[in-house]
Design a protein around this motif. Structure first.
Motif, PDB file in Angstrom:
ATOM      1  N   LEU A 223     -13.230   2.252  -5.635  1.00  0.00           N
ATOM      2  CA  LEU A 223     -12.915   2.869  -4.341  1.00  0.00           C
ATOM      3  C   LEU A 223     -13.982   2.578  -3.295  1.00  0.00           C
ATOM      4  O   LEU A 223     -13.664   2.312  -2.126  1.00  0.00           O
ATOM      5  CB  LEU A 223     -12.734   4.378  -4.513  1.00  0.00           C
ATOM      6  CG  LEU A 223     -12.235   5.134  -3.287  1.00  0.00           C
ATOM      7  CD1 LEU A 223     -10.926   4.559  -2.769  1.00  0.00           C
ATOM      8  CD2 LEU A 223     -12.075   6.618  -3.598  1.00  0.00           C
ATOM      9  N   HIS A 226     -13.470  -0.869  -2.198  1.00  0.00           N
ATOM     10  CA  HIS A 226     -12.173  -0.902  -1.510  1.00  0.00           C
ATOM     11  C   HIS A 226     -12.312  -0.437  -0.063  1.00  0.00           C
ATOM     12  O   HIS A 226     -11.885  -1.106   0.883  1.00  0.00           O
ATOM     13  CB  HIS A 226     -11.222   0.028  -2.274  1.00  0.00           C
ATOM     14  CG  HIS A 226      -9.806   0.030  -1.816  1.00  0.00           C
ATOM     15  ND1 HIS A 226      -8.943  -1.010  -2.034  1.00  0.00           N
ATOM     16  CD2 HIS A 226      -9.083   0.973  -1.161  1.00  0.00           C
ATOM     17  CE1 HIS A 226      -7.757  -0.713  -1.543  1.00  0.00           C
ATOM     18  NE2 HIS A 226      -7.809   0.475  -1.010  1.00  0.00           N
ATOM     19  N   ALA A 300       0.942  -1.192  -1.485  1.00  0.00           N
ATOM     20  CA  ALA A 300       0.989  -2.600  -1.922  1.00  0.00           C
ATOM     21  C   ALA A 300       1.949  -3.396  -1.037  1.00  0.00           C
ATOM     22  O   ALA A 300       1.657  -4.540  -0.667  1.00  0.00           O
ATOM     23  CB  ALA A 300       1.419  -2.648  -3.382  1.00  0.00           C
ATOM     24  N   LEU A 306       0.535  -7.466   5.418  1.00  0.00           N
ATOM     25  CA  LEU A 306      -0.703  -7.901   6.095  1.00  0.00           C
ATOM     26  C   LEU A 306      -1.100  -9.288   5.616  1.00  0.00           C
ATOM     27  O   LEU A 306      -1.560 -10.129   6.399  1.00  0.00           O
ATOM     28  CB  LEU A 306      -1.816  -6.885   5.835  1.00  0.00           C
ATOM     29  CG  LEU A 306      -1.658  -5.526   6.504  1.00  0.00           C
ATOM     30  CD1 LEU A 306      -2.673  -4.519   5.960  1.00  0.00           C
ATOM     31  CD2 LEU A 306      -1.778  -5.647   8.020  1.00  0.00           C
ATOM     32  N   ILE A 344      -3.854   3.092   6.641  1.00  0.00           N
ATOM     33  CA  ILE A 344      -4.943   4.084   6.503  1.00  0.00           C
ATOM     34  C   ILE A 344      -4.347   5.494   6.454  1.00  0.00           C
ATOM     35  O   ILE A 344      -4.769   6.332   5.658  1.00  0.00           O
ATOM     36  CB  ILE A 344      -5.968   3.915   7.634  1.00  0.00           C
ATOM     37  CG1 ILE A 344      -6.728   2.598   7.468  1.00  0.00           C
ATOM     38  CG2 ILE A 344      -6.940   5.102   7.682  1.00  0.00           C
ATOM     39  CD1 ILE A 344      -7.622   2.220   8.636  1.00  0.00           C
ATOM     40  N   SER A 351      -4.938  10.086  -0.944  1.00  0.00           N
ATOM     41  CA  SER A 351      -6.156  10.768  -1.416  1.00  0.00           C
ATOM     42  C   SER A 351      -5.950  12.271  -1.495  1.00  0.00           C
ATOM     43  O   SER A 351      -6.753  12.975  -2.093  1.00  0.00           O
ATOM     44  CB  SER A 351      -7.329  10.449  -0.479  1.00  0.00           C
ATOM     45  OG  SER A 351      -7.131  11.090   0.762  1.00  0.00           O
TER      46      SER A 351
HETATM   47  C1  HEM Z   1      -2.492  -3.231  -3.265  1.00  0.00           C
HETATM   48  C2  HEM Z   1      -2.714  -2.454  -2.227  1.00  0.00           C
HETATM   49  C3  HEM Z   1      -3.562  -1.185  -2.319  1.00  0.00           C
HETATM   50  C4  HEM Z   1      -3.730  -0.337  -3.383  1.00  0.00           C
HETATM   51  C5  HEM Z   1      -3.116  -0.429  -4.775  1.00  0.00           C
HETATM   52  C6  HEM Z   1      -4.629   0.729  -2.948  1.00  0.00           C
HETATM   53  C7  HEM Z   1      -5.057   1.784  -3.758  1.00  0.00           C
HETATM   54  C8  HEM Z   1      -5.889   2.804  -3.339  1.00  0.00           C
HETATM   55  C9  HEM Z   1      -6.311   3.924  -4.177  1.00  0.00           C
HETATM   56  C10 HEM Z   1      -5.901   4.157  -5.622  1.00  0.00           C
HETATM   57  C11 HEM Z   1      -7.107   4.723  -3.416  1.00  0.00           C
HETATM   58  C12 HEM Z   1      -7.806   6.032  -3.849  1.00  0.00           C
HETATM   59  C13 HEM Z   1      -6.925   7.187  -3.430  1.00  0.00           C
HETATM   60  C14 HEM Z   1      -7.397   8.471  -4.079  1.00  0.00           C
HETATM   61  O1  HEM Z   1      -8.380   9.068  -3.583  1.00  0.00           O
HETATM   62  O2  HEM Z   1      -6.785   8.853  -5.072  1.00  0.00           O
HETATM   63  C15 HEM Z   1      -7.197   4.104  -2.110  1.00  0.00           C
HETATM   64  C16 HEM Z   1      -7.912   4.643  -1.067  1.00  0.00           C
HETATM   65  C17 HEM Z   1      -7.922   4.088   0.178  1.00  0.00           C
HETATM   66  N1  HEM Z   1      -7.278   2.915   0.594  1.00  0.00           N
HETATM   67 FE1  HEM Z   1      -6.201   1.668  -0.538  1.00  0.00          FE
HETATM   68  N2  HEM Z   1      -4.991   0.499  -1.652  1.00  0.00           N
HETATM   69  C18 HEM Z   1      -4.364  -0.656  -1.224  1.00  0.00           C
HETATM   70  C19 HEM Z   1      -4.423  -1.245   0.011  1.00  0.00           C
HETATM   71  C20 HEM Z   1      -5.068  -0.678   1.073  1.00  0.00           C
HETATM   72  C21 HEM Z   1      -5.027  -1.203   2.421  1.00  0.00           C
HETATM   73  C22 HEM Z   1      -4.278  -2.463   2.845  1.00  0.00           C
HETATM   74  C23 HEM Z   1      -5.763  -0.355   3.207  1.00  0.00           C
HETATM   75  C24 HEM Z   1      -6.037  -0.388   4.684  1.00  0.00           C
HETATM   76  C25 HEM Z   1      -5.668  -1.298   5.507  1.00  0.00           C
HETATM   77  C26 HEM Z   1      -6.268   0.702   2.332  1.00  0.00           C
HETATM   78  C27 HEM Z   1      -7.031   1.761   2.753  1.00  0.00           C
HETATM   79  C28 HEM Z   1      -7.528   2.759   1.936  1.00  0.00           C
HETATM   80  C29 HEM Z   1      -8.370   3.871   2.405  1.00  0.00           C
HETATM   81  C30 HEM Z   1      -8.843   4.089   3.835  1.00  0.00           C
HETATM   82  C31 HEM Z   1      -8.618   4.698   1.302  1.00  0.00           C
HETATM   83  C32 HEM Z   1      -9.468   5.997   1.272  1.00  0.00           C
HETATM   84  C33 HEM Z   1      -8.578   7.125   1.772  1.00  0.00           C
HETATM   85  C34 HEM Z   1      -9.394   8.393   1.986  1.00  0.00           C
HETATM   86  O3  HEM Z   1      -9.893   8.945   1.020  1.00  0.00           O
HETATM   87  O4  HEM Z   1      -9.516   8.779   3.139  1.00  0.00           O
HETATM   88  N3  HEM Z   1      -5.839   0.468   1.045  1.00  0.00           N
HETATM   89  N4  HEM Z   1      -6.449   2.935  -2.088  1.00  0.00           N
END
Ligand code: HEM
Length: 383
Positions: A223, A226, A300, A306, A344, A351
């Motif tokens: 994370l 990420h 996804a 994108l 986002i 989350s």
């Molecule tokens: C294959 C695509 C994606 C997968 C599988 C994925 C998966 C995840 C996972 C599992 C989390 C943790 C969530 C939690 O706290 O349980 C997360 C958080 C996050 N992801 Fe992704 N994500 C992907 C693409 C993206 C993209 C394209 C963006 C932005 C353009 C993004 C932005 C974020 C942000 C900002 C968080 C933190 C959210 C918060 O706690 O405020 N993700 N993502």
């Protein structure tokens, strides 16, 4: 002088307008204010839709039990999205400042202008993080925000829960970025400040879902990388777009540099997103049988979109930009930035959605009572 059209460009009269002015007009096609409003709206609507879609995963309100109230229910995720968006803008502004050419390591006037803008975004980030503290305490204590402020719960809980400590630490680091950004003159120092800003993004990742569950090390590391890659990529593109009019002379080379960064970040966001998802989901079927899984699939799909736009840039808009025609790049990048903001919003809803609980065969109710009280503890249908 009325604009006349030619078969290639319908908007302006090439003979009447010099190349730089032509570029200027193409770049003003997307106003900064419209773009930022578009991002906030896209993020808010996506957050709302994803939250509604995942409402089944939230514990039901039980009559008679205390509740934080609707202000907290809506304002807390909203403040989370504002924190993520302002943080992305602050990080993106610093990325562009370091991507700009320097004179002997000294930041140019344009780059220093960006550093001052980064200071303003970091100040907004600081305020957003502080505003989320009473909202978080309200949710944790199931008391309304006015009760939290009135009954001294802010003093009691602000420094004693993981989530509020993370928000306060994030606020403090964002404050440091805001104070330092306006004073920096050299690129090396700007790089150091960028690293600090990325670090400031991370404290909440250590207190959310990532910190719990079997694979929490993978969850936390995944994370943090990420979120960092996401902020560098989305932030830099947004600021490149909003600053494109003042960067006409260096837009093509700076965009080429950004494009290399964007590809690395795209792959990193995808890989770490999948790894972080794996750390939460015990079995693949949860992707379509649980709210958490379905939101992941939505993310996804948005990431694939994108990716497709990134490919279009490489095939079409970047060559056109290099040839002095920035309009296609600006228009496509504007769409891309709005989709990023929406993603986002979806991520914030994710989350705040409980990941599916991992079934431990040894820990099911009948198994526990069998262990405690001997077989069978639960009456079987035959008796
Ligand atoms: C294959 C695509 C994606 C997968 C599988 C994925 C998966 C995840 C996972 C599992 C989390 C943790 C969530 C939690 O706290 O349980 C997360 C958080 C996050 N992801 Fe992704 N994500 C992907 C693409 C993206 C993209 C394209 C963006 C932005 C353009 C993004 C932005 C974020 C942000 C900002 C968080 C933190 C959210 C918060 O706690 O405020 N993700 N993502």
């Amino acid at each position: 002088m009325s604009p006349v059209t030619d078969q290639h460009d319908t908007s302006v009269d090439r003979r009447a307008v010099g190349e730089p002015e032509l570029q200027e007009r193409s770049l003003s096609a997307v106003g900064t204010r419209q773009l930022l409003i578009g991002c906030v709206l896209a993020s808010g609507i996506a957050l709302l839709l994803a939250s509604i879609a995942a409402r089944g995963s939230r514990p039901p309100l039980i009559e008679g039990l205390p509740d934080a109230g609707s202000l907290t229910h809506w304002a807390l995720p909203g403040s989370r999205a504002i924190i993520d968006l302002t943080a992305v803008c602050a990080v993106g502004t610093l990325v562009l400042a370091v991507l700009l050419p320097t004179s002997g390591g000294e930041l140019t006037a344009q780059a220093r202008h960006l550093m001052r803008a980064a200071s303003r975004w970091a100040s907004a980030w600081l305020v957003g993080s502080l505003l989320a503290v009473p909202l978080t305490i309200s949710e944790i204590t199931a008391r309304s925000v006015p009760a939290v402020l009135r009954d001294g719960l802010l003093r009691e809980f602000a420094f004693s829960t993981g989530q509020t400590q993370a928000l306060l630490f994030m606020a403090w680091l964002a404050g440091l970025v805001a104070v330092c950004a306006g004073t920096i003159r050299r690129r090396t120092a700007a790089w150091a400040l960028l690293a600090l800003a990325v670090a400031a993004l991370l404290p909440p990742a250590f207190t959310g879902h990532a910190a719990h569950g079997d694979r929490h090390v993978l969850g936390v590391v995944g994370l943090t990388v990420h979120i960092s890659a996401m902020a560098l990529w989305c932030g830099a593109l947004l600021v490149l777009l909003t600053q494109s009019r003042t960067l006409t002379s260096v837009l093509a080379p700076v965009t080429a540099r950004f494009s290399r960064l964007a590809l690395v970040c795209f792959v990193t966001v995808a890989v770490t997103g999948l790894l972080t998802s794996w750390s939460r989901l015990a079995q693949p079927s949860y992707l379509w049988t649980t709210d958490y899984g379905r939101i992941l699939v939505a993310k996804a799909v948005l990431l694939s979109l994108l990716g497709f736009l990134g490919w279009r840039h490489r095939r079409r808009t970047l060559p056109a930009l290099r040839a002095g025609r920035p309009r296609a790049f600006v228009m496509l990048a504007a769409v891309e930035v709005v989709i990023m903001a929406a993603t986002i919003g979806v991520a914030v809803a994710l989350s705040r959605t409980a990941p599916p609980v991992r079934e431990h065969p040894g820990l099911s109710a009948p198994a526990i009572s069998a262990q405690l009280f001997g077989e069978p503890a639960v009456p079987t249908p035959s008796g």
